[in-house]
Design a protein around this motif. Structure first.
Motif, mmCIF file in Angstrom:
data_model
loop_
_atom_site.group_PDB
_atom_site.id
_atom_site.type_symbol
_atom_site.label_atom_id
_atom_site.label_comp_id
_atom_site.label_asym_id
_atom_site.label_seq_id
_atom_site.Cartn_x
_atom_site.Cartn_y
_atom_site.Cartn_z
ATOM 1 N N VAL A 1 0.854 -1.203 0.000
ATOM 2 C CA VAL A 1 0.000 0.000 0.000
ATOM 3 C C VAL A 1 0.885 1.246 0.000
ATOM 4 N N LEU B 1 -5.503 3.714 4.296
ATOM 5 C CA LEU B 1 -5.648 2.424 3.603
ATOM 6 C C LEU B 1 -4.676 1.374 4.134
ATOM 7 N N ASN C 1 -6.187 -2.018 5.612
ATOM 8 C CA ASN C 1 -5.730 -3.297 5.073
ATOM 9 C C ASN C 1 -5.079 -4.165 6.140
ATOM 10 N N THR D 1 -7.854 -7.169 -2.126
ATOM 11 C CA THR D 1 -8.389 -6.068 -2.933
ATOM 12 C C THR D 1 -9.720 -5.569 -2.379
ATOM 13 N N VAL E 1 -9.024 -3.052 0.283
ATOM 14 C CA VAL E 1 -8.654 -1.736 -0.251
ATOM 15 C C VAL E 1 -9.920 -0.987 -0.675
ATOM 16 N N LEU F 1 -4.526 1.706 -6.071
ATOM 17 C CA LEU F 1 -3.981 0.934 -4.944
ATOM 18 C C LEU F 1 -4.474 -0.508 -4.948
ATOM 19 N N GLY F 2 -5.682 -0.728 -5.456
ATOM 20 C CA GLY F 2 -6.188 -2.099 -5.577
ATOM 21 C C GLY F 2 -5.313 -2.911 -6.524
ATOM 22 N N ASN G 1 -1.748 -3.425 -5.082
ATOM 23 C CA ASN G 1 -1.753 -4.460 -4.052
ATOM 24 C C ASN G 1 -1.967 -5.841 -4.646
#
Lengths: 239, 239
Positions: free
Chosen positions: A36, A53, A57, B33, B36, B53-54, B57
Protein backbone atom coordinates in the motif's frame (compact mmCIF):
# COMPACT_ATOMS: atom_id res chain seq x y z
CA UNK A 1 -0.92 -27.88 6.81
CA UNK A 2 2.12 -28.08 9.03
CA UNK A 3 4.76 -30.69 8.76
CA UNK A 4 5.66 -32.43 11.95
CA UNK A 5 9.40 -31.98 11.89
CA UNK A 6 10.86 -31.72 15.35
CA UNK A 7 12.55 -28.34 15.42
CA UNK A 8 16.04 -28.04 16.83
CA UNK A 9 16.02 -26.81 20.42
CA UNK A 10 16.52 -23.07 20.74
CA UNK A 11 15.76 -20.63 23.51
CA UNK A 12 12.33 -19.62 22.21
CA UNK A 13 10.71 -22.04 24.68
CA UNK A 14 7.00 -22.69 24.19
CA UNK A 15 6.70 -19.89 21.65
CA UNK A 16 8.83 -21.98 19.28
CA UNK A 17 5.88 -24.25 18.56
CA UNK A 18 4.06 -21.38 16.85
CA UNK A 19 7.14 -19.77 15.30
CA UNK A 20 6.06 -20.95 11.83
CA UNK A 21 2.76 -19.03 12.14
CA UNK A 22 4.62 -16.01 13.51
CA UNK A 23 7.03 -16.03 10.57
CA UNK A 24 4.49 -16.47 7.78
CA UNK A 25 1.94 -14.12 9.39
CA UNK A 26 4.63 -11.47 9.80
CA UNK A 27 5.80 -11.68 6.19
CA UNK A 28 2.20 -11.45 4.91
CA UNK A 29 1.48 -8.46 7.13
CA UNK A 30 4.57 -6.51 6.13
CA UNK A 31 4.11 -7.27 2.41
CA UNK A 32 0.49 -6.08 2.51
CA UNK A 33 1.10 -2.72 4.18
CA UNK A 34 4.40 -2.12 2.39
CA UNK A 35 2.58 -2.66 -0.94
CA UNK A 36 0.00 0.00 0.00
CA UNK A 37 2.76 2.43 1.00
CA UNK A 38 4.95 1.75 -2.07
CA UNK A 39 1.99 1.83 -4.49
CA UNK A 40 0.74 5.09 -2.99
CA UNK A 41 4.24 6.58 -3.03
CA UNK A 42 4.58 5.60 -6.71
CA UNK A 43 1.26 7.30 -7.46
CA UNK A 44 2.20 10.41 -5.42
CA UNK A 45 -0.76 10.00 -3.10
CA UNK A 46 -1.22 12.05 0.04
CA UNK A 47 0.42 10.33 3.08
CA UNK A 48 -2.92 10.55 4.94
CA UNK A 49 -4.45 8.23 2.32
CA UNK A 50 -1.61 5.74 2.75
CA UNK A 51 -2.08 5.73 6.51
CA UNK A 52 -5.84 5.19 6.21
CA UNK A 53 -5.65 2.42 3.60
CA UNK A 54 -2.57 0.87 5.20
CA UNK A 55 -4.31 0.57 8.57
CA UNK A 56 -7.59 -0.58 6.98
CA UNK A 57 -5.73 -3.30 5.07
CA UNK A 58 -3.60 -4.25 8.08
CA UNK A 59 -6.59 -4.89 10.32
CA UNK A 60 -8.91 -6.35 7.66
CA UNK A 61 -6.31 -8.73 6.21
CA UNK A 62 -4.96 -9.53 9.67
CA UNK A 63 -8.37 -10.59 11.00
CA UNK A 64 -9.39 -12.53 7.93
CA UNK A 65 -6.00 -14.28 7.57
CA UNK A 66 -5.92 -15.35 11.19
CA UNK A 67 -9.54 -16.50 11.23
CA UNK A 68 -8.76 -18.32 7.97
CA UNK A 69 -5.71 -19.99 9.53
CA UNK A 70 -7.81 -21.01 12.54
CA UNK A 71 -10.58 -22.46 10.34
CA UNK A 72 -8.12 -24.29 8.11
CA UNK A 73 -6.34 -25.91 11.09
CA UNK A 74 -9.69 -26.76 12.64
CA UNK A 75 -11.09 -28.37 9.51
CA UNK A 76 -7.90 -30.38 9.15
CA UNK A 77 -8.29 -31.69 12.69
CA UNK A 78 -12.00 -32.42 12.06
CA UNK A 79 -11.07 -34.22 8.89
CA UNK A 80 -8.54 -36.38 10.73
CA UNK A 81 -11.20 -37.22 13.31
CA UNK A 82 -13.76 -38.04 10.60
CA UNK A 83 -11.41 -40.42 8.79
CA UNK A 84 -10.40 -42.02 12.08
CA UNK A 85 -14.07 -42.71 12.82
CA UNK A 86 -14.52 -44.22 9.35
CA UNK A 87 -11.53 -46.51 9.93
CA UNK A 88 -12.91 -47.66 13.31
CA UNK A 89 -16.25 -48.36 11.62
CA UNK A 90 -14.54 -50.29 8.83
CA UNK A 91 -12.45 -52.54 11.10
CA UNK A 92 -15.64 -53.27 13.05
CA UNK A 93 -17.80 -53.96 10.00
CA UNK A 94 -15.42 -54.97 7.22
CA UNK A 95 -12.59 -56.61 9.18
CA UNK A 96 -11.51 -58.94 6.37
CA UNK A 97 -11.07 -56.07 3.92
CA UNK A 98 -9.19 -53.93 6.44
CA UNK A 99 -7.01 -56.89 7.43
CA UNK A 100 -6.08 -57.31 3.79
CA UNK A 101 -5.17 -53.61 3.60
CA UNK A 102 -2.73 -54.03 6.50
CA UNK A 103 -1.28 -57.08 4.72
CA UNK A 104 -0.88 -55.01 1.54
CA UNK A 105 0.97 -52.24 3.44
CA UNK A 106 3.46 -54.72 4.90
CA UNK A 107 3.73 -56.74 1.68
CA UNK A 108 4.90 -53.50 0.03
CA UNK A 109 7.66 -53.31 2.65
CA UNK A 110 8.84 -56.73 1.43
CA UNK A 111 7.45 -58.87 4.28
CA UNK A 112 5.99 -62.24 3.27
CA UNK A 113 5.02 -65.73 4.40
CA UNK A 114 4.70 -66.48 8.11
CA UNK A 115 6.42 -63.25 9.22
CA UNK A 116 3.85 -61.19 7.28
CA UNK A 117 1.05 -63.31 8.76
CA UNK A 118 2.34 -62.77 12.32
CA UNK A 119 2.69 -59.01 11.84
CA UNK A 120 -0.85 -58.72 10.49
CA UNK A 121 -2.20 -60.87 13.34
CA UNK A 122 -0.51 -58.67 15.92
CA UNK A 123 -1.72 -55.38 14.41
CA UNK A 124 -5.27 -56.62 13.97
CA UNK A 125 -5.40 -57.76 17.59
CA UNK A 126 -5.26 -54.14 18.81
CA UNK A 127 -7.95 -51.87 17.34
CA UNK A 128 -6.19 -48.61 18.21
CA UNK A 129 -2.94 -49.76 16.62
CA UNK A 130 -4.86 -51.12 13.61
CA UNK A 131 -6.55 -47.74 13.00
CA UNK A 132 -3.31 -45.80 13.65
CA UNK A 133 -1.52 -47.88 10.98
CA UNK A 134 -4.33 -47.29 8.46
CA UNK A 135 -4.35 -43.54 9.13
CA UNK A 136 -0.61 -43.20 8.60
CA UNK A 137 0.13 -45.77 5.91
CA UNK A 138 -3.11 -45.99 3.94
CA UNK A 139 -4.31 -42.39 4.15
CA UNK A 140 -0.98 -40.65 4.76
CA UNK A 141 -2.54 -38.54 7.54
CA UNK A 142 -0.74 -37.44 10.71
CA UNK A 143 -2.40 -35.62 13.57
CA UNK A 144 -1.22 -32.06 14.13
CA UNK A 145 -0.85 -31.44 17.85
CA UNK A 146 -1.08 -27.66 17.53
CA UNK A 147 -4.14 -25.76 18.76
CA UNK A 148 -6.13 -24.12 15.91
CA UNK A 149 -6.94 -21.22 18.24
CA UNK A 150 -3.26 -20.58 19.02
CA UNK A 151 -2.40 -20.89 15.32
CA UNK A 152 -4.94 -18.14 14.57
CA UNK A 153 -3.75 -16.00 17.48
CA UNK A 154 -0.05 -16.27 16.55
CA UNK A 155 -0.95 -15.32 12.95
CA UNK A 156 -2.98 -12.30 14.09
CA UNK A 157 -0.34 -10.99 16.50
CA UNK A 158 2.55 -11.28 14.06
CA UNK A 159 0.54 -10.01 11.08
CA UNK A 160 -0.49 -6.86 12.95
CA UNK A 161 2.84 -6.27 14.75
CA UNK A 162 5.16 -6.79 11.77
CA UNK A 163 2.63 -5.34 9.32
CA UNK A 164 2.55 -2.13 11.36
CA UNK A 165 6.24 -1.45 10.73
CA UNK A 166 5.83 0.00 7.18
CA UNK A 167 3.30 2.49 8.59
CA UNK A 168 5.30 3.67 11.61
CA UNK A 169 7.40 6.37 9.95
CA UNK A 170 4.34 7.73 8.09
CA UNK A 171 2.40 7.97 11.34
CA UNK A 172 5.30 9.56 13.20
CA UNK A 173 5.78 12.12 10.44
CA UNK A 174 2.06 12.88 10.40
CA UNK A 175 2.04 13.79 14.09
CA UNK A 176 5.57 15.22 14.32
CA UNK A 177 6.45 16.53 10.83
CA UNK A 178 10.13 16.05 10.01
CA UNK A 179 12.43 16.75 7.09
CA UNK A 180 13.17 13.05 6.68
CA UNK A 181 12.59 11.16 3.44
CA UNK A 182 9.79 9.12 4.95
CA UNK A 183 9.57 6.57 2.15
CA UNK A 184 13.32 5.92 2.39
CA UNK A 185 13.17 5.45 6.17
CA UNK A 186 10.09 3.24 5.85
CA UNK A 187 11.96 1.08 3.33
CA UNK A 188 14.99 0.76 5.63
CA UNK A 189 12.88 -0.14 8.64
CA UNK A 190 10.75 -2.60 6.67
CA UNK A 191 13.89 -4.12 5.13
CA UNK A 192 15.27 -4.71 8.63
CA UNK A 193 11.98 -6.33 9.65
CA UNK A 194 12.13 -8.66 6.61
CA UNK A 195 15.68 -9.60 7.54
CA UNK A 196 14.78 -10.47 11.14
CA UNK A 197 11.71 -12.47 10.08
CA UNK A 198 13.80 -14.14 7.35
CA UNK A 199 16.35 -15.18 9.97
CA UNK A 200 13.53 -16.72 12.05
CA UNK A 201 12.21 -18.43 8.90
CA UNK A 202 15.62 -20.08 8.55
CA UNK A 203 15.12 -21.59 12.01
CA UNK A 204 11.60 -22.78 11.20
CA UNK A 205 12.56 -24.35 7.87
CA UNK A 206 16.00 -25.53 9.02
CA UNK A 207 17.64 -23.89 6.03
CA UNK A 208 20.67 -21.65 5.75
CA UNK A 209 20.13 -18.34 7.59
CA UNK A 210 21.82 -16.33 4.83
CA UNK A 211 19.61 -17.84 2.15
CA UNK A 212 16.48 -17.38 4.23
CA UNK A 213 17.29 -13.75 5.07
CA UNK A 214 18.02 -12.85 1.44
CA UNK A 215 14.95 -14.70 0.12
CA UNK A 216 12.63 -12.88 2.51
CA UNK A 217 14.24 -9.50 1.85
CA UNK A 218 13.99 -10.21 -1.89
CA UNK A 219 10.30 -11.04 -1.59
CA UNK A 220 9.56 -7.80 0.23
CA UNK A 221 11.59 -5.84 -2.31
CA UNK A 222 9.77 -7.53 -5.21
CA UNK A 223 6.39 -6.59 -3.71
CA UNK A 224 7.48 -2.99 -3.14
CA UNK A 225 8.96 -2.59 -6.64
CA UNK A 226 5.86 -4.05 -8.31
CA UNK A 227 3.52 -1.88 -6.21
CA UNK A 228 5.63 1.25 -6.83
CA UNK A 229 5.67 0.83 -10.62
CA UNK A 230 1.98 -0.08 -10.83
CA UNK A 231 1.20 3.04 -8.79
CA UNK A 232 3.56 5.18 -10.86
CA UNK A 233 2.18 3.88 -14.18
CA UNK A 234 -1.48 4.18 -13.26
CA UNK A 235 -1.27 7.61 -11.61
CA UNK A 236 -1.50 9.57 -14.86
CA UNK A 237 -4.28 7.30 -16.06
CA UNK A 238 -6.72 7.11 -13.17
CA UNK A 239 -6.18 10.42 -11.35
CA UNK B 1 2.82 -27.88 4.27
CA UNK B 2 0.11 -29.91 2.58
CA UNK B 3 -1.47 -32.98 4.03
CA UNK B 4 -1.50 -35.96 1.77
CA UNK B 5 -5.15 -36.88 1.96
CA UNK B 6 -6.37 -38.55 -1.18
CA UNK B 7 -9.11 -36.27 -2.42
CA UNK B 8 -12.37 -37.78 -3.55
CA UNK B 9 -12.52 -38.13 -7.33
CA UNK B 10 -14.24 -35.22 -9.06
CA UNK B 11 -14.13 -33.98 -12.59
CA UNK B 12 -11.40 -31.41 -12.04
CA UNK B 13 -8.85 -33.85 -13.47
CA UNK B 14 -5.18 -32.92 -13.06
CA UNK B 15 -6.09 -29.43 -11.84
CA UNK B 16 -7.50 -31.03 -8.71
CA UNK B 17 -4.00 -31.64 -7.36
CA UNK B 18 -3.47 -27.88 -7.05
CA UNK B 19 -7.03 -27.02 -6.01
CA UNK B 20 -5.86 -26.28 -2.45
CA UNK B 21 -3.46 -23.59 -3.75
CA UNK B 22 -6.17 -22.23 -6.03
CA UNK B 23 -8.63 -21.97 -3.15
CA UNK B 24 -6.32 -20.34 -0.61
CA UNK B 25 -4.68 -18.06 -3.20
CA UNK B 26 -8.10 -16.96 -4.41
CA UNK B 27 -9.37 -16.14 -0.92
CA UNK B 28 -6.21 -14.14 -0.10
CA UNK B 29 -6.45 -12.21 -3.36
CA UNK B 30 -10.11 -11.29 -2.99
CA UNK B 31 -9.68 -10.33 0.69
CA UNK B 32 -6.74 -8.04 -0.13
CA UNK B 33 -8.39 -6.07 -2.93
CA UNK B 34 -11.81 -6.05 -1.27
CA UNK B 35 -10.16 -4.55 1.85
CA UNK B 36 -8.65 -1.74 -0.25
CA UNK B 37 -12.02 -1.06 -1.91
CA UNK B 38 -14.03 -1.22 1.34
CA UNK B 39 -11.50 0.87 3.29
CA UNK B 40 -11.39 3.47 0.53
CA UNK B 41 -15.19 3.52 0.27
CA UNK B 42 -15.43 4.00 4.05
CA UNK B 43 -13.00 6.93 3.81
CA UNK B 44 -14.86 8.43 0.79
CA UNK B 45 -11.78 8.23 -1.40
CA UNK B 46 -11.85 8.90 -5.13
CA UNK B 47 -12.53 5.65 -7.11
CA UNK B 48 -9.35 6.30 -9.16
CA UNK B 49 -7.28 5.93 -5.96
CA UNK B 50 -9.01 2.64 -5.14
CA UNK B 51 -8.27 1.32 -8.64
CA UNK B 52 -4.59 2.32 -8.43
CA UNK B 53 -3.98 0.93 -4.94
CA UNK B 54 -6.19 -2.10 -5.58
CA UNK B 55 -4.18 -3.06 -8.67
CA UNK B 56 -0.84 -2.25 -7.01
CA UNK B 57 -1.75 -4.46 -4.05
CA UNK B 58 -3.17 -7.19 -6.27
CA UNK B 59 0.02 -7.56 -8.29
CA UNK B 60 2.50 -6.91 -5.46
CA UNK B 61 0.82 -9.30 -3.01
CA UNK B 62 0.12 -11.81 -5.79
CA UNK B 63 3.77 -12.01 -6.83
CA UNK B 64 5.19 -12.09 -3.34
CA UNK B 65 2.64 -14.64 -2.07
CA UNK B 66 3.22 -16.99 -4.97
CA UNK B 67 7.01 -16.68 -4.83
CA UNK B 68 6.68 -17.21 -1.07
CA UNK B 69 4.56 -20.35 -1.61
CA UNK B 70 7.12 -21.64 -4.14
CA UNK B 71 10.04 -21.02 -1.76
CA UNK B 72 8.25 -22.56 1.18
CA UNK B 73 7.40 -25.74 -0.78
CA UNK B 74 10.95 -25.87 -2.14
CA UNK B 75 12.59 -25.50 1.24
CA UNK B 76 10.32 -28.21 2.59
CA UNK B 77 11.42 -30.55 -0.19
CA UNK B 78 15.08 -29.61 0.39
CA UNK B 79 14.62 -30.24 4.09
CA UNK B 80 13.18 -33.69 3.40
CA UNK B 81 16.16 -34.44 1.15
CA UNK B 82 18.63 -33.20 3.77
CA UNK B 83 17.17 -35.38 6.52
CA UNK B 84 17.04 -38.35 4.16
CA UNK B 85 20.75 -37.91 3.48
CA UNK B 86 21.47 -37.73 7.22
CA UNK B 87 19.54 -40.98 7.75
CA UNK B 88 21.49 -42.74 4.96
CA UNK B 89 24.73 -41.51 6.56
CA UNK B 90 23.61 -42.72 9.97
CA UNK B 91 22.65 -46.27 8.86
CA UNK B 92 26.02 -46.47 7.10
CA UNK B 93 28.07 -45.16 10.03
CA UNK B 94 26.02 -45.82 13.15
CA UNK B 95 24.09 -48.96 12.13
CA UNK B 96 23.70 -50.32 15.69
CA UNK B 97 22.10 -47.09 16.90
CA UNK B 98 19.78 -46.87 13.91
CA UNK B 99 18.88 -50.53 14.25
CA UNK B 100 17.88 -49.89 17.86
CA UNK B 101 15.70 -46.98 16.70
CA UNK B 102 13.79 -49.30 14.35
CA UNK B 103 13.41 -51.75 17.23
CA UNK B 104 12.06 -48.93 19.43
CA UNK B 105 9.49 -47.93 16.78
CA UNK B 106 8.17 -51.51 16.54
CA UNK B 107 8.38 -52.11 20.28
CA UNK B 108 6.03 -49.14 20.69
CA UNK B 109 3.59 -50.93 18.40
CA UNK B 110 3.61 -53.81 20.88
CA UNK B 111 5.86 -56.23 18.95
CA UNK B 112 8.35 -58.23 21.02
CA UNK B 113 10.57 -61.30 21.20
CA UNK B 114 11.39 -63.21 18.03
CA UNK B 115 8.74 -61.48 15.92
CA UNK B 116 10.26 -58.08 16.77
CA UNK B 117 13.71 -59.44 15.99
CA UNK B 118 12.58 -60.76 12.60
CA UNK B 119 10.89 -57.48 11.65
CA UNK B 120 13.99 -55.47 12.55
CA UNK B 121 16.21 -57.89 10.61
CA UNK B 122 14.05 -57.57 7.50
CA UNK B 123 13.88 -53.74 7.61
CA UNK B 124 17.62 -53.38 8.23
CA UNK B 125 18.40 -55.68 5.29
CA UNK B 126 17.04 -53.07 2.84
CA UNK B 127 18.64 -49.61 3.14
CA UNK B 128 15.90 -47.76 1.26
CA UNK B 129 13.18 -49.32 3.39
CA UNK B 130 15.24 -48.68 6.54
CA UNK B 131 15.56 -44.97 5.72
CA UNK B 132 11.90 -44.71 4.63
CA UNK B 133 10.79 -46.12 8.00
CA UNK B 134 13.01 -43.67 9.90
CA UNK B 135 11.73 -40.71 7.89
CA UNK B 136 8.10 -41.55 8.54
CA UNK B 137 8.14 -43.00 12.03
CA UNK B 138 11.10 -41.31 13.71
CA UNK B 139 10.94 -37.87 12.07
CA UNK B 140 7.27 -37.79 11.09
CA UNK B 141 8.15 -36.47 7.63
CA UNK B 142 6.31 -37.38 4.44
CA UNK B 143 7.41 -36.35 0.97
CA UNK B 144 5.06 -33.96 -0.81
CA UNK B 145 4.77 -35.04 -4.44
CA UNK B 146 3.60 -31.62 -5.63
CA UNK B 147 5.86 -29.40 -7.73
CA UNK B 148 6.92 -26.18 -5.90
CA UNK B 149 6.78 -24.34 -9.23
CA UNK B 150 3.20 -25.41 -9.90
CA UNK B 151 2.25 -24.57 -6.31
CA UNK B 152 3.56 -21.03 -6.92
CA UNK B 153 1.90 -20.77 -10.32
CA UNK B 154 -1.51 -21.97 -9.07
CA UNK B 155 -1.28 -19.44 -6.21
CA UNK B 156 -0.40 -16.61 -8.60
CA UNK B 157 -3.14 -17.38 -11.11
CA UNK B 158 -5.91 -17.70 -8.55
CA UNK B 159 -4.71 -14.74 -6.46
CA UNK B 160 -4.75 -12.44 -9.49
CA UNK B 161 -7.93 -13.83 -11.11
CA UNK B 162 -10.11 -13.94 -7.99
CA UNK B 163 -8.47 -10.84 -6.52
CA UNK B 164 -9.39 -8.89 -9.66
CA UNK B 165 -13.12 -9.40 -9.04
CA UNK B 166 -13.52 -6.64 -6.39
CA UNK B 167 -11.96 -4.17 -8.86
CA UNK B 168 -14.02 -5.07 -11.94
CA UNK B 169 -17.07 -2.88 -11.32
CA UNK B 170 -14.85 0.09 -10.36
CA UNK B 171 -12.88 -0.28 -13.60
CA UNK B 172 -16.02 -0.70 -15.71
CA UNK B 173 -17.59 2.38 -14.14
CA UNK B 174 -14.40 4.38 -14.69
CA UNK B 175 -14.43 3.71 -18.44
CA UNK B 176 -18.21 3.57 -18.92
CA UNK B 177 -19.75 5.71 -16.17
CA UNK B 178 -23.07 4.32 -14.95
CA UNK B 179 -25.68 5.24 -12.36
CA UNK B 180 -25.08 2.01 -10.49
CA UNK B 181 -24.11 1.88 -6.83
CA UNK B 182 -20.65 0.54 -7.62
CA UNK B 183 -19.74 -0.44 -4.07
CA UNK B 184 -22.98 -2.43 -3.74
CA UNK B 185 -22.39 -4.24 -7.05
CA UNK B 186 -18.76 -4.90 -6.12
CA UNK B 187 -19.92 -6.41 -2.83
CA UNK B 188 -22.45 -8.67 -4.58
CA UNK B 189 -19.92 -9.86 -7.16
CA UNK B 190 -17.21 -10.40 -4.53
CA UNK B 191 -19.71 -12.20 -2.30
CA UNK B 192 -20.50 -14.57 -5.17
CA UNK B 193 -16.79 -15.17 -5.72
CA UNK B 194 -16.32 -16.00 -2.01
CA UNK B 195 -19.23 -18.43 -2.23
CA UNK B 196 -17.79 -20.26 -5.25
CA UNK B 197 -14.30 -20.44 -3.73
CA UNK B 198 -15.86 -21.53 -0.43
CA UNK B 199 -17.65 -24.37 -2.23
CA UNK B 200 -14.33 -25.46 -3.75
CA UNK B 201 -12.73 -25.20 -0.30
CA UNK B 202 -15.34 -27.69 0.93
CA UNK B 203 -14.05 -30.14 -1.71
CA UNK B 204 -10.41 -29.57 -0.75
CA UNK B 205 -11.00 -29.95 2.99
CA UNK B 206 -13.69 -32.61 2.64
CA UNK B 207 -16.03 -30.64 4.87
CA UNK B 208 -19.69 -29.73 4.49
CA UNK B 209 -20.22 -27.46 1.47
CA UNK B 210 -22.74 -25.29 3.34
CA UNK B 211 -20.34 -24.73 6.22
CA UNK B 212 -17.41 -24.02 3.91
CA UNK B 213 -19.41 -21.55 1.78
CA UNK B 214 -20.69 -19.66 4.82
CA UNK B 215 -17.27 -19.60 6.52
CA UNK B 216 -15.59 -18.16 3.43
CA UNK B 217 -18.34 -15.61 2.84
CA UNK B 218 -18.14 -14.67 6.53
CA UNK B 219 -14.37 -14.17 6.30
CA UNK B 220 -14.73 -11.87 3.30
CA UNK B 221 -17.51 -9.93 5.03
CA UNK B 222 -15.42 -9.58 8.21
CA UNK B 223 -12.51 -8.15 6.20
CA UNK B 224 -14.77 -5.72 4.36
CA UNK B 225 -16.57 -4.54 7.51
CA UNK B 226 -13.29 -4.00 9.40
CA UNK B 227 -11.73 -2.14 6.45
CA UNK B 228 -14.86 -0.01 5.94
CA UNK B 229 -15.04 1.11 9.58
CA UNK B 230 -11.30 1.74 9.86
CA UNK B 231 -11.53 3.86 6.70
CA UNK B 232 -14.65 5.64 7.94
CA UNK B 233 -13.14 6.33 11.38
CA UNK B 234 -9.76 7.53 10.15
CA UNK B 235 -11.08 9.73 7.30
CA UNK B 236 -11.82 12.74 9.49
CA UNK B 237 -8.50 12.30 11.27
CA UNK B 238 -5.96 11.87 8.50
CA UNK B 239 -7.50 13.76 5.58
Amino acid sequence: MENNIHLPKTNFGKLQEYLREFVYGGIDGAVTTFAVVAGGFGANLNPGILIILGLANLLADGFSMSVGAYLSAKSEGDNFGKHEKIEYWEIENLPEMEREEIATIYRKKGFKGELLENIVNHICSDKDLWVAEMMKDELGMMRDSKSPFKIGLATLISFVLVGFIPLMVYLYDFFFPTDLNIFLWTSILTGLAFMIVGWLKGIVNQTSKLRSVSETLGLGLLAAVVAFYVGDLLESFFM
